[in-house]
Design an enzyme around this catalytic site. Structure first.
Site, PDB file in Angstrom:
ATOM      1  CB  ILE A   1      -1.220   0.461   1.304  1.00  0.00           C
ATOM      2  CG1 ILE A   1      -1.888   1.114   0.985  1.00  0.00           C
ATOM      3  CG2 ILE A   1      -0.528  -0.107   3.008  1.00  0.00           C
ATOM      4  CD1 ILE A   1      -3.133   0.650   2.189  1.00  0.00           C
ATOM      5  CB  CYS A   2       1.764   4.041  -1.978  1.00  0.00           C
ATOM      6  SG  CYS A   2       0.781   4.023  -3.225  1.00  0.00           S
ATOM      7  NE  ARG A   3      -1.327  11.398  -0.745  1.00  0.00           N
ATOM      8  CZ  ARG A   3      -1.640  12.757  -1.713  1.00  0.00           C
ATOM      9  NH1 ARG A   3      -1.112  12.369  -2.466  1.00  0.00           N
ATOM     10  NH2 ARG A   3      -2.472  13.385  -0.899  1.00  0.00           N
TER      11      ARG A   3
END
Length: 148
Positions: free
Chosen positions: A99-101
């Site tokens: 996951i990232c932003r």
């Protein structure tokens, strides 16, 4: 058998191949919804065999992480991963949900991880969608976190 194989497809609607990056790969889906990611990493509040297996790995920068991240997620910034850093111990032998932003950096991280033989998928919409879905977000002190 892959943890990610046989689950709901993250591609477009039936009959629509969708974005090529959205299609299932040879090892299962390449992208998961935040709800699927939460279920596979134990963040959905359900107790089950799958929840105990996958690890959530956040590839954002440390300042983003400190402000708000999923509880229990492992931090490995994309730049560090791309530079060839070793994987965190929690990742070895486990499927990884990245996951990232917003979902852009996690796509790249999944490519890098799969090239290393790691079973990895990324989360569509990233931490922004995670937070919007009401899933847990904590700050560096364990209080309520935010995603900018």
């Amino acid at each position: 058998m892959s943890l990610f194989r046989g689950g709901p497809s993250s591609a477009g609607s039936p009959g629509d191949p969708g974005d090529p990056d959205e299609r299932d790969g040879p090892d299962g889906p390449l992208r998961l919804s935040v709800q699927e990611a939460a279920a596979r990493t134990g963040h959905d509040g359900q107790v089950g065999a799958v929840a105990a297996v996958a690890v959530l790995m956040d590839v954002r920068e440390p300042d983003e992480w400190l402000t708000g991240h999923a509880p229990g997620a492992v931090l490995l910034p994309l730049a560090v991963l791309a530079a060839g850093a070793g994987l965190p111990a929690e990742v070895y032998g486990r499927p990884v949900v990245v996951i990232c932003r917003s979902g852009q950096r996690s796509r790249r991280a999944v490519e890098l991880l799969r090239a290393q033989g790691v079973e990895a998928v990324d989360v569509r919409g990233g931490m922004r969608e995670w937070a919007e879905a009401g899933l847990p977000v904590v700050d560096a002190r364990g209080g309520n976190g935010t995603v900018a």
